[in-house]
Design a protein around this motif. Structure first.
Motif, short mmCIF file in Angstrom:
data_model
loop_
_atom_site.label_atom_id
_atom_site.label_comp_id
_atom_site.label_asym_id
_atom_site.label_seq_id
_atom_site.Cartn_x
_atom_site.Cartn_y
_atom_site.Cartn_z
N VAL A 33 0.85 -1.20 0.00
CA VAL A 33 0.00 0.00 0.00
C VAL A 33 0.88 1.25 0.00
CG1 VAL A 33 -1.72 1.30 1.31
CG2 VAL A 33 -1.93 -1.19 1.11
N GLU A 34 2.00 1.19 0.74
CA GLU A 34 2.91 2.33 0.80
C GLU A 34 3.46 2.64 -0.59
OE1 GLU A 34 3.03 -0.26 2.95
OE2 GLU A 34 2.02 0.92 4.52
N ALA A 35 3.80 1.61 -1.34
CA ALA A 35 4.33 1.81 -2.69
C ALA A 35 3.26 2.45 -3.59
CB ALA A 35 4.79 0.49 -3.29
N LEU A 36 2.01 2.03 -3.40
CA LEU A 36 0.93 2.63 -4.18
C LEU A 36 0.76 4.11 -3.81
CD1 LEU A 36 -1.51 2.62 -6.08
CD2 LEU A 36 -2.86 1.59 -4.23
N PRO A 50 -5.83 4.94 -0.47
CA PRO A 50 -5.92 3.50 -0.19
C PRO A 50 -5.25 3.13 1.14
CG PRO A 50 -4.19 3.94 -1.79
CD PRO A 50 -4.90 5.23 -1.57
N ARG A 51 -5.83 2.15 1.81
CA ARG A 51 -5.28 1.72 3.11
C ARG A 51 -5.11 0.21 3.19
NH1 ARG A 51 -9.13 5.50 5.71
NH2 ARG A 51 -10.47 3.68 5.69
N THR A 52 -5.80 -0.54 2.35
CA THR A 52 -5.84 -1.98 2.55
C THR A 52 -5.22 -2.74 1.37
OG1 THR A 52 -7.98 -2.30 1.46
CG2 THR A 52 -8.03 -1.71 3.80
N GLU A 53 -4.83 -3.99 1.67
CA GLU A 53 -4.32 -4.87 0.62
C GLU A 53 -5.39 -5.12 -0.44
OE1 GLU A 53 -1.31 -6.46 0.11
OE2 GLU A 53 -0.54 -5.11 1.65
N GLY A 54 -6.64 -5.15 -0.02
CA GLY A 54 -7.73 -5.36 -0.97
C GLY A 54 -7.81 -4.22 -1.99
N GLU A 55 -7.64 -3.00 -1.51
CA GLU A 55 -7.65 -1.85 -2.42
C GLU A 55 -6.46 -1.92 -3.37
OE1 GLU A 55 -9.26 2.03 -0.27
OE2 GLU A 55 -8.08 0.79 1.10
#
Ligand code: ZN
Ligand code: ZN
Length: 183
Positions: A33-36, A50-55
């Motif tokens: 998520v940090e990379a995104l 975004p905060r989640t792996e799902g996102e």
């Protein structure tokens, strides 16, 4: 300017996103998520981050859908665009905020990030297709590079991606000229 500023930003963001996908020579760039969040930085994204792996996973799925634009003919690009608009329940409205001035938001601000990315790109492709400019979406001409880019140059003459390929090609051409002159 080939298109309105918000359209150009959306196209360039989409190309940047597509180029985060793993290739034979490069790992997945959106591995967290940090990379995104880092990849999104500086592109003027508003709304929920975004905060989640799902996102993150949803963004990766949209990314591969957007990649298809760079191989598409006009009919295929129209199909992709209409699907993305339909799936994202696009409902464009004019808004005014910095740094873009008047531009379109085509999803609710609380729509999932991947949906906002997909619809923003599809809205930009509406302009591209209507203007007959789909050929501006190009894959890098370097033999060892599959990166995509959007050629916004006046004479549509760009061949290489935003990475090092253009420089490498210039250096190779320069060496070839020198070698030719010496021989
Ligand atoms: Zn905006
Ligand atoms: Zn390249």
């Amino acid at each position: 300017m080939a298109f309105t500023h918000d359209t150009e930003v959306a196209l360039q963001y989409a190309a940047n996103l597509v180029n985060t996908a793993p290739t034979a020579s490069r790992p997945e760039a959106l591995d967290s998520v940090e990379a995104l969040l880092a990849q999104m930085d500086g592109w003027g994204w508003t709304g929920a981050l975004p905060r989640t792996e799902g996102e993150l996973e949803s963004v990766r799925r949209v990314r591969s859908r957007l990649r298809a634009y760079w191989d598409a003919d006009v009919d295929e690009a129209v199909t992709i665009t209409n699907e993305l608009l339909r799936d994202g329940h696009a409902s464009p409205r004019l808004v005014n905020h910095e740094p873009l001035g008047w531009h379109l938001h085509s999803t609710p601000d609380d729509a999932p990030l991947a949906v906002r990315m997909a619809v923003d790109t599809a809205m930009a492709l509406i302009d591209v297709i209507r203007a007959g400019e789909l050929e501006r979406l190009r894959v890098c001409a370097a033999g060892d590079c599959d990166d995509v880019f959007v050629d916004l140059s006046r004479n549509r003459s760009r061949k290489f991606c935003d990475g090092t390929c253009g420089n490498n090609a210039n250096v190779a051409a320069y060496r070839a000229r020198k070698a030719g002159a010496a021989g």
